[in-house]
Design a protein around this motif. Structure first.
Motif, PDB file in Angstrom:
ATOM      1  N   GLU A 250     -20.154  -3.622  14.137  1.00 46.03           N
ATOM      2  CA  GLU A 250     -19.753  -2.667  12.933  1.00 46.03           C
ATOM      3  C   GLU A 250     -18.397  -3.171  12.480  1.00 46.03           C
ATOM      4  O   GLU A 250     -17.620  -3.180  13.210  1.00 46.03           O
ATOM      5  N   VAL A 251     -18.406  -3.418  11.163  1.00 43.87           N
ATOM      6  CA  VAL A 251     -17.127  -3.727  10.577  1.00 43.87           C
ATOM      7  C   VAL A 251     -16.753  -3.094   9.495  1.00 43.87           C
ATOM      8  O   VAL A 251     -17.483  -2.447   8.715  1.00 43.87           O
ATOM      9  N   LYS A 252     -15.492  -2.947   9.298  1.00 45.53           N
ATOM     10  CA  LYS A 252     -14.981  -2.115   7.935  1.00 45.53           C
ATOM     11  C   LYS A 252     -13.851  -3.103   7.352  1.00 45.53           C
ATOM     12  O   LYS A 252     -12.980  -3.656   8.025  1.00 45.53           O
ATOM     13  N   VAL A 253     -13.943  -3.517   6.080  1.00 48.58           N
ATOM     14  CA  VAL A 253     -12.909  -4.429   5.456  1.00 48.58           C
ATOM     15  C   VAL A 253     -12.179  -3.820   4.647  1.00 48.58           C
ATOM     16  O   VAL A 253     -12.897  -2.966   3.592  1.00 48.58           O
ATOM     17  N   ILE A 254     -10.909  -3.826   4.805  1.00 46.86           N
ATOM     18  CA  ILE A 254     -10.085  -3.085   3.929  1.00 46.86           C
ATOM     19  C   ILE A 254      -8.900  -4.322   3.234  1.00 46.86           C
ATOM     20  O   ILE A 254      -8.845  -5.075   3.997  1.00 46.86           O
ATOM     21  N   ASP A 255      -8.649  -3.431   2.067  1.00 43.51           N
ATOM     22  CA  ASP A 255      -7.567  -4.548   1.317  1.00 43.51           C
ATOM     23  C   ASP A 255      -6.071  -4.381   2.170  1.00 43.51           C
ATOM     24  O   ASP A 255      -5.818  -3.116   2.518  1.00 43.51           O
ATOM     25  N   ALA A 256      -5.583  -5.329   2.676  1.00 40.84           N
ATOM     26  CA  ALA A 256      -4.265  -5.277   3.553  1.00 40.84           C
ATOM     27  C   ALA A 256      -3.158  -4.616   2.642  1.00 40.84           C
ATOM     28  O   ALA A 256      -2.459  -3.907   3.441  1.00 40.84           O
ATOM     29  N   LYS A 257      -3.052  -4.673   1.563  1.00 44.29           N
ATOM     30  CA  LYS A 257      -1.861  -4.293   0.913  1.00 44.29           C
ATOM     31  C   LYS A 257      -2.322  -2.538   0.469  1.00 44.29           C
ATOM     32  O   LYS A 257      -1.239  -1.898   0.565  1.00 44.29           O
ATOM     33  N   SER A 258      -3.372  -2.169  -0.121  1.00 44.67           N
ATOM     34  CA  SER A 258      -3.516  -0.920  -0.715  1.00 44.67           C
ATOM     35  C   SER A 258      -4.381  -0.074   0.395  1.00 44.67           C
ATOM     36  O   SER A 258      -4.511   1.038   0.288  1.00 44.67           O
ATOM     37  N   GLY A 259      -5.164  -0.626   1.159  1.00 45.36           N
ATOM     38  CA  GLY A 259      -6.036  -0.109   2.128  1.00 45.36           C
ATOM     39  C   GLY A 259      -7.318   0.415   1.520  1.00 45.36           C
ATOM     40  O   GLY A 259      -8.234   1.013   2.355  1.00 45.36           O
ATOM     41  N   ARG A 260      -7.685  -0.308   0.001  1.00 44.79           N
ATOM     42  CA  ARG A 260      -9.076   0.117  -0.340  1.00 44.79           C
ATOM     43  C   ARG A 260     -10.094  -0.410   0.423  1.00 44.79           C
ATOM     44  O   ARG A 260      -9.956  -1.728   0.958  1.00 44.79           O
TER      45      ARG A 260
END
Length: 175
Positions: free
Chosen positions: A35-45
């Motif tokens: 199970e994965v979650k991908v987030i923007d490293a800068k904004s956390g989006r």
């Protein structure tokens, strides 16, 4: 759950292994059940949906399987119609396909012709997809010459009827 950080340069960082990963490596983790979650490293989006779509279209070469006229029509659809198409129809069509495939696999030992539906590209299941021709199909009114998109709801209803007929045929063969 594995958290993947996506950086502005499109690099993906797997926080569980403290290493950068490629789309192919991320796809392998998903196929293995992660199970994965991908987030923007800068904004956390949350970028999970976009990244999964990117894996399908780029990593698996799905973009080359989609006919250009279909892609053009999808681009021309409004946001609501596009969301409805992908959220409702594609999910439903995949569910029907998997159900029919399981049914064919269940009767494959009894009927060697059952697997013929699933040999070759899935598009063989639909002899003439509506995006490949401008000619009206039987039972449909002719298209206006003003260039407007055809009635997509009517096309969707026709496709649903055709799929239901196929399901009934398969049920009849397995029963």
């Amino acid at each position: 759950m594995i958290v993947i950080k996506k950086y502005g340069n499109r690099r993906l960082y797997d926080s569980s292994t403290s290493a950068y990963v490629t789309l192919e490596e991320l796809a392998a983790k998903l196929r293995a059940g992660a199970e994965v979650k991908v987030i923007d490293a800068k904004s956390g989006r949350d970028l999970t949906q976009q990244t999964l779509a990117q894996i399908i279209l780029e990593g698996r070469g799905a973009a080359r399987l989609l006919p250009t006229p279909l892609l053009i029509r999808l681009i021309r659809l409004g946001d609501d119609a596009l969301a409805e198409f992908f959220g409702t129809y594609v999910s439903w069509a995949l569910g029907v396909y998997l159900q029919v495939r399981r049914g064919a696999a269940a009767v494959a030992g009894l009927n060697p012709l059952a697997n013929l539906l699933f040999q070759g590209p899935l598009t063989k299941l639909f002899a003439h997809p509506p995006w490949e021709t401008d000619a009206p199909r039987s039972g449909e009114p002719p298209r206006d010459d003003d260039g407007d998109e055809p009635d997509l709801a009517a096309e969707l209803a026709t496709l649903r009827e055709e799929l239901e007929a196929l399901k009934e045929q398969l049920r009849g063969r397995s029963g």
